[in-house]
Write a protein that holds these residues in place. Structure first.
Motif, PDB file in Angstrom:
ATOM      1  N   TYR A   1       4.857   7.160   1.424  1.00  0.00           N
ATOM      2  CA  TYR A   1       4.914   6.098   2.734  1.00  0.00           C
ATOM      3  C   TYR A   1       4.285   4.555   2.137  1.00  0.00           C
ATOM      4  O   TYR A   1       3.538   5.026   1.246  1.00  0.00           O
ATOM      5  CB  TYR A   1       3.583   7.105   3.479  1.00  0.00           C
ATOM      6  CG  TYR A   1       3.840   7.963   4.005  1.00  0.00           C
ATOM      7  CD1 TYR A   1       4.790   7.945   5.054  1.00  0.00           C
ATOM      8  CD2 TYR A   1       3.654   9.173   3.220  1.00  0.00           C
ATOM      9  CE1 TYR A   1       5.171   8.926   5.488  1.00  0.00           C
ATOM     10  CE2 TYR A   1       4.383  10.418   4.090  1.00  0.00           C
ATOM     11  CZ  TYR A   1       4.712  10.227   5.287  1.00  0.00           C
ATOM     12  OH  TYR A   1       5.314  11.583   6.003  1.00  0.00           O
ATOM     13  N   SER A  53       3.097   0.690   3.071  1.00  0.00           N
ATOM     14  CA  SER A  53       2.465  -0.125   4.230  1.00  0.00           C
ATOM     15  C   SER A  53       2.139  -1.436   3.972  1.00  0.00           C
ATOM     16  O   SER A  53       1.931  -1.829   2.264  1.00  0.00           O
ATOM     17  CB  SER A  53       1.496   0.334   5.303  1.00  0.00           C
ATOM     18  OG  SER A  53       0.435   0.317   4.184  1.00  0.00           O
ATOM     19  N   VAL A  65       7.887  -4.451   1.216  1.00  0.00           N
ATOM     20  CA  VAL A  65       8.210  -2.816   1.633  1.00  0.00           C
ATOM     21  C   VAL A  65       9.433  -2.748   1.291  1.00  0.00           C
ATOM     22  O   VAL A  65       9.999  -1.343   0.614  1.00  0.00           O
ATOM     23  CB  VAL A  65       7.171  -2.249   2.244  1.00  0.00           C
ATOM     24  CG1 VAL A  65       7.770  -0.423   3.191  1.00  0.00           C
ATOM     25  CG2 VAL A  65       6.107  -2.877   2.948  1.00  0.00           C
ATOM     26  N   PRO A  85       9.140   3.540   5.074  1.00  0.00           N
ATOM     27  CA  PRO A  85       7.704   3.206   5.905  1.00  0.00           C
ATOM     28  C   PRO A  85       7.149   2.696   6.423  1.00  0.00           C
ATOM     29  O   PRO A  85       7.622   3.035   7.501  1.00  0.00           O
ATOM     30  CB  PRO A  85       8.977   1.941   5.540  1.00  0.00           C
ATOM     31  CG  PRO A  85      10.218   1.646   4.322  1.00  0.00           C
ATOM     32  CD  PRO A  85      10.525   3.664   5.319  1.00  0.00           C
ATOM     33  N   LEU A  86       5.733   2.124   6.929  1.00  0.00           N
ATOM     34  CA  LEU A  86       5.272   2.480   8.048  1.00  0.00           C
ATOM     35  C   LEU A  86       5.226   0.896   8.658  1.00  0.00           C
ATOM     36  O   LEU A  86       5.062  -0.409   7.814  1.00  0.00           O
ATOM     37  CB  LEU A  86       4.192   2.951   7.475  1.00  0.00           C
ATOM     38  CG  LEU A  86       3.520   4.500   7.429  1.00  0.00           C
ATOM     39  CD1 LEU A  86       2.459   4.547   6.628  1.00  0.00           C
ATOM     40  CD2 LEU A  86       4.465   5.230   8.384  1.00  0.00           C
ATOM     41  N   THR A  87       4.586   1.065   9.629  1.00  0.00           N
ATOM     42  CA  THR A  87       4.117  -0.785  10.486  1.00  0.00           C
ATOM     43  C   THR A  87       2.655  -0.336  10.342  1.00  0.00           C
ATOM     44  O   THR A  87       2.124   1.070  10.174  1.00  0.00           O
ATOM     45  CB  THR A  87       4.711  -1.232  11.943  1.00  0.00           C
ATOM     46  OG1 THR A  87       4.338   0.921  12.631  1.00  0.00           O
ATOM     47  CG2 THR A  87       5.949  -0.401  11.935  1.00  0.00           C
ATOM     48  N   GLN A 112      -2.382   0.778   5.852  1.00  0.00           N
ATOM     49  CA  GLN A 112      -2.006   2.203   6.878  1.00  0.00           C
ATOM     50  C   GLN A 112      -1.396   3.643   6.692  1.00  0.00           C
ATOM     51  O   GLN A 112      -1.554   4.607   6.468  1.00  0.00           O
ATOM     52  CB  GLN A 112      -1.005   2.050   7.842  1.00  0.00           C
ATOM     53  CG  GLN A 112      -0.617   0.431   8.977  1.00  0.00           C
ATOM     54  CD  GLN A 112      -1.779   1.122   9.859  1.00  0.00           C
ATOM     55  OE1 GLN A 112      -1.366   1.927  10.310  1.00  0.00           O
ATOM     56  NE2 GLN A 112      -2.893   0.184   9.791  1.00  0.00           N
ATOM     57  N   ALA A 113      -0.520   3.100   4.797  1.00  0.00           N
ATOM     58  CA  ALA A 113      -0.186   4.241   4.330  1.00  0.00           C
ATOM     59  C   ALA A 113      -1.624   5.227   3.135  1.00  0.00           C
ATOM     60  O   ALA A 113      -1.369   6.229   3.620  1.00  0.00           O
ATOM     61  CB  ALA A 113       0.213   3.825   3.337  1.00  0.00           C
ATOM     62  N   ASP A 143       0.855  -1.332  -0.236  1.00  0.00           N
ATOM     63  CA  ASP A 143       0.269   0.065  -0.197  1.00  0.00           C
ATOM     64  C   ASP A 143       0.922   0.795   0.197  1.00  0.00           C
ATOM     65  O   ASP A 143       2.021   1.534   0.964  1.00  0.00           O
ATOM     66  CB  ASP A 143      -0.994   0.580   1.683  1.00  0.00           C
ATOM     67  CG  ASP A 143      -2.057   0.969   1.453  1.00  0.00           C
ATOM     68  OD1 ASP A 143      -2.242   1.745   0.343  1.00  0.00           O
ATOM     69  OD2 ASP A 143      -1.977   1.225   2.816  1.00  0.00           O
TER      70      ASP A 143
END
Length: 81
Positions: free
Chosen positions: A46, A48, A54, A70-72, A77-78, A29
């Protein structure tokens, strides 16, 4: 691998992810935030999804004007940004 960088809701991204994953592909994402790159501006991408997916998506942006972040938290999430 399927990378979606469109402006969609987290729920829509979840639906897309489900369809794509059923085909056997991995989903990442993405969400682009910011102005086009210039001397004074740098957009952020961003990302996710699964960490092992990722990282290779972010890697080509290293050293470029686009800041991959990168997001957790997984898919959606992105898109939530």
């Amino acid at each position: 691998m399927y990378v979606d960088g469109n402006a969609v809701s987290p729920a829509t991204m979840g639906g897309i992810s489900g369809i794509v994953q059923r085909s056997g592909a991995t989903v990442v994402d993405g969400s682009v935030i910011g102005s086009p790159p210039s001397d004074t501006r740098s957009p952020r991408l961003y990302l996710s999804g699964p960490a092992d997916a990722v990282a290779p998506v972010a890697r080509p942006f290293e050293g470029s004007a686009v800041q991959a972040r990168p997001l957790t938290g997984g898919i959606g999430q992105a898109s939530a940004l």
